[in-house]
Design a protein around this motif. Sequence first.
Motif, PDB file in Angstrom:
ATOM      1  N   VAL A 117       3.339  -2.727  -8.553  1.00  0.00           N
ATOM      2  CA  VAL A 117       4.314  -1.846  -7.904  1.00  0.00           C
ATOM      3  C   VAL A 117       5.654  -2.560  -7.713  1.00  0.00           C
ATOM      4  O   VAL A 117       6.452  -2.153  -6.862  1.00  0.00           O
ATOM      5  CB  VAL A 117       3.792  -1.329  -6.540  1.00  0.00           C
ATOM      6  CG1 VAL A 117       2.595  -0.423  -6.734  1.00  0.00           C
ATOM      7  CG2 VAL A 117       3.465  -2.487  -5.604  1.00  0.00           C
ATOM      8  N   ALA A 118       5.901  -3.593  -8.508  1.00  0.00           N
ATOM      9  CA  ALA A 118       7.140  -4.367  -8.350  1.00  0.00           C
ATOM     10  C   ALA A 118       8.379  -3.510  -8.532  1.00  0.00           C
ATOM     11  O   ALA A 118       9.434  -3.774  -7.932  1.00  0.00           O
ATOM     12  CB  ALA A 118       7.150  -5.532  -9.344  1.00  0.00           C
TER      13      ALA A 118
ATOM     14  N   ARG B 209       5.317 -11.514  -5.132  1.00  0.00           N
ATOM     15  CA  ARG B 209       4.090 -11.826  -5.874  1.00  0.00           C
ATOM     16  C   ARG B 209       3.021 -10.760  -5.643  1.00  0.00           C
ATOM     17  O   ARG B 209       2.371 -10.312  -6.599  1.00  0.00           O
ATOM     18  CB  ARG B 209       3.557 -13.201  -5.441  1.00  0.00           C
ATOM     19  CG  ARG B 209       2.318 -13.661  -6.195  1.00  0.00           C
ATOM     20  CD  ARG B 209       1.944 -15.061  -5.763  1.00  0.00           C
ATOM     21  NE  ARG B 209       1.704 -15.123  -4.328  1.00  0.00           N
ATOM     22  CZ  ARG B 209       1.551 -16.280  -3.655  1.00  0.00           C
ATOM     23  NH1 ARG B 209       1.666 -17.428  -4.277  1.00  0.00           N
ATOM     24  NH2 ARG B 209       1.319 -16.255  -2.358  1.00  0.00           N
ATOM     25  N   ARG B 210       2.871 -10.328  -4.394  1.00  0.00           N
ATOM     26  CA  ARG B 210       1.861  -9.316  -4.088  1.00  0.00           C
ATOM     27  C   ARG B 210       2.185  -7.992  -4.765  1.00  0.00           C
ATOM     28  O   ARG B 210       1.299  -7.309  -5.294  1.00  0.00           O
ATOM     29  CB  ARG B 210       1.767  -9.121  -2.574  1.00  0.00           C
ATOM     30  CG  ARG B 210       0.782  -8.037  -2.159  1.00  0.00           C
ATOM     31  CD  ARG B 210       0.711  -7.882  -0.656  1.00  0.00           C
ATOM     32  NE  ARG B 210      -0.055  -8.940  -0.040  1.00  0.00           N
ATOM     33  CZ  ARG B 210      -0.377  -8.967   1.254  1.00  0.00           C
ATOM     34  NH1 ARG B 210       0.005  -7.987   2.045  1.00  0.00           N
ATOM     35  NH2 ARG B 210      -1.083  -9.964   1.753  1.00  0.00           N
ATOM     36  N   ALA B 211       3.460  -7.619  -4.758  1.00  0.00           N
ATOM     37  CA  ALA B 211       3.869  -6.369  -5.409  1.00  0.00           C
ATOM     38  C   ALA B 211       3.614  -6.421  -6.907  1.00  0.00           C
ATOM     39  O   ALA B 211       3.180  -5.432  -7.515  1.00  0.00           O
ATOM     40  CB  ALA B 211       5.336  -6.097  -5.125  1.00  0.00           C
TER      41      ALA B 211
ATOM     42  N   VAL C 191       9.982   1.325  -1.483  1.00  0.00           N
ATOM     43  CA  VAL C 191       9.978   0.590  -0.221  1.00  0.00           C
ATOM     44  C   VAL C 191      10.982  -0.556  -0.271  1.00  0.00           C
ATOM     45  O   VAL C 191      10.969  -1.371  -1.196  1.00  0.00           O
ATOM     46  CB  VAL C 191       8.583   0.023   0.101  1.00  0.00           C
ATOM     47  CG1 VAL C 191       8.576  -0.589   1.506  1.00  0.00           C
ATOM     48  CG2 VAL C 191       7.512   1.105  -0.008  1.00  0.00           C
ATOM     49  N   THR C 192      11.844  -0.606   0.740  1.00  0.00           N
ATOM     50  CA  THR C 192      12.743  -1.741   0.940  1.00  0.00           C
ATOM     51  C   THR C 192      12.232  -2.545   2.121  1.00  0.00           C
ATOM     52  O   THR C 192      12.068  -1.999   3.217  1.00  0.00           O
ATOM     53  CB  THR C 192      14.180  -1.272   1.225  1.00  0.00           C
ATOM     54  OG1 THR C 192      14.672  -0.535   0.105  1.00  0.00           O
ATOM     55  CG2 THR C 192      15.097  -2.465   1.479  1.00  0.00           C
ATOM     56  N   VAL C 193      11.961  -3.815   1.898  1.00  0.00           N
ATOM     57  CA  VAL C 193      11.453  -4.691   2.952  1.00  0.00           C
ATOM     58  C   VAL C 193      12.569  -5.633   3.397  1.00  0.00           C
ATOM     59  O   VAL C 193      13.172  -6.333   2.577  1.00  0.00           O
ATOM     60  CB  VAL C 193      10.251  -5.521   2.461  1.00  0.00           C
ATOM     61  CG1 VAL C 193       9.796  -6.506   3.543  1.00  0.00           C
ATOM     62  CG2 VAL C 193       9.103  -4.610   2.063  1.00  0.00           C
TER      63      VAL C 193
ATOM     64  N   PRO D 108       0.812  -1.231   0.000  1.00  0.00           N
ATOM     65  CA  PRO D 108       0.000   0.000   0.000  1.00  0.00           C
ATOM     66  C   PRO D 108       0.841   1.275   0.000  1.00  0.00           C
ATOM     67  O   PRO D 108       0.469   2.263  -0.637  1.00  0.00           O
ATOM     68  CB  PRO D 108      -0.823  -0.119   1.291  1.00  0.00           C
ATOM     69  CG  PRO D 108      -0.926  -1.577   1.542  1.00  0.00           C
ATOM     70  CD  PRO D 108       0.401  -2.136   1.097  1.00  0.00           C
ATOM     71  N   VAL D 109       1.980   1.261   0.712  1.00  0.00           N
ATOM     72  CA  VAL D 109       2.867   2.433   0.706  1.00  0.00           C
ATOM     73  C   VAL D 109       3.426   2.651  -0.697  1.00  0.00           C
ATOM     74  O   VAL D 109       3.502   3.786  -1.187  1.00  0.00           O
ATOM     75  CB  VAL D 109       4.008   2.258   1.724  1.00  0.00           C
ATOM     76  CG1 VAL D 109       5.092   3.314   1.524  1.00  0.00           C
ATOM     77  CG2 VAL D 109       3.466   2.350   3.150  1.00  0.00           C
ATOM     78  N   ALA D 110       3.804   1.572  -1.365  1.00  0.00           N
ATOM     79  CA  ALA D 110       4.308   1.683  -2.734  1.00  0.00           C
ATOM     80  C   ALA D 110       3.233   2.184  -3.680  1.00  0.00           C
ATOM     81  O   ALA D 110       3.523   2.909  -4.643  1.00  0.00           O
ATOM     82  CB  ALA D 110       4.838   0.332  -3.202  1.00  0.00           C
ATOM     83  N   ARG D 111       1.992   1.833  -3.428  1.00  0.00           N
ATOM     84  CA  ARG D 111       0.883   2.313  -4.266  1.00  0.00           C
ATOM     85  C   ARG D 111       0.751   3.825  -4.192  1.00  0.00           C
ATOM     86  O   ARG D 111       0.244   4.453  -5.123  1.00  0.00           O
ATOM     87  CB  ARG D 111      -0.430   1.658  -3.822  1.00  0.00           C
ATOM     88  CG  ARG D 111      -0.639   0.250  -4.353  1.00  0.00           C
ATOM     89  CD  ARG D 111      -1.941  -0.297  -3.839  1.00  0.00           C
ATOM     90  NE  ARG D 111      -2.230  -1.619  -4.366  1.00  0.00           N
ATOM     91  CZ  ARG D 111      -2.995  -2.522  -3.754  1.00  0.00           C
ATOM     92  NH1 ARG D 111      -3.539  -2.227  -2.573  1.00  0.00           N
ATOM     93  NH2 ARG D 111      -3.209  -3.692  -4.303  1.00  0.00           N
TER      94      ARG D 111
END
Length: 265
Positions: free
Chosen positions: A81-82, A74-76, A59-61, A51-54
């Motif tokens: 927002v990959a 996969r979610r990104a 974003v670095t996780v 959501p932050v990337a949206r």
Amino acid sequence: MSDPMRPRASLRTAVVWEVLQNALDRRVKATGRESLDVLDTGGGSGNFAVPVARLGHRVTVVDPSPNALFALERRAAEASVADRVRGVQGDAHGLFDVAERGGYDVVLCHGVLEYVDDPAEGVRNAVAALRAEGVLSLLAAGLGGAVLSRALAGHFKEAKQALDDPNGRWGTGDPVPRRFTAEQLTGLVEAAGLRVGAVHGVRVFADLVPGVLVDTEPGAVEALLKLEEAAAELPAFRSVATQLHVLGETGEAVGSGDTREATGV
């Protein structure tokens, strides 16, 4: 397409998301940059990172689980927002083996302190990852919520054990290694050199309300969300929340981006 789990998920994250989104907006205005650099320690499969990337941020996780990072990728991709989400394997202790020291506008430390050997070190590392003007979003398990839930379930000895235990554990079968009071969390944030901008209780009622009521009663989700938001900042309810959220800010960030706090309003 409707997601039957979304109402329950939104109840658990709505308060944190609102506070976080406001903090991101303030940082955007203060920096003059539309895209911020965000570090999500222990971000797992991307419940907040995606959501932050949206919103347009990078974003670095950092997470120790390869499976979680695979789910994040996969979610990104599914959220398109990959290109703005990067997952790396690591943990809070060795954070700077995989993340840049002093390289982020916002750091998320959600569900991490419960599991690290040294919570103070975990917070210090998160703060060290911030730029001179930055914001820390800290989310951890609350002691009061565990005591209340065990008592309401009729496990009075376990409730008392959690209340007396230095780590807030109700017994050997407790899956959470450590819980905190609001005072403990704010103390960690302040000791690491940040100013506490806000403290909220998360899931004050959501974990206590029967699921069948939330899922079937018309308007229940919306009404419960409004109740959670209204109670989140009140100390009496914050003390019995399942989770506690603390927003920490550098002195520079407060001075440049949060005039509401700076003026004492």
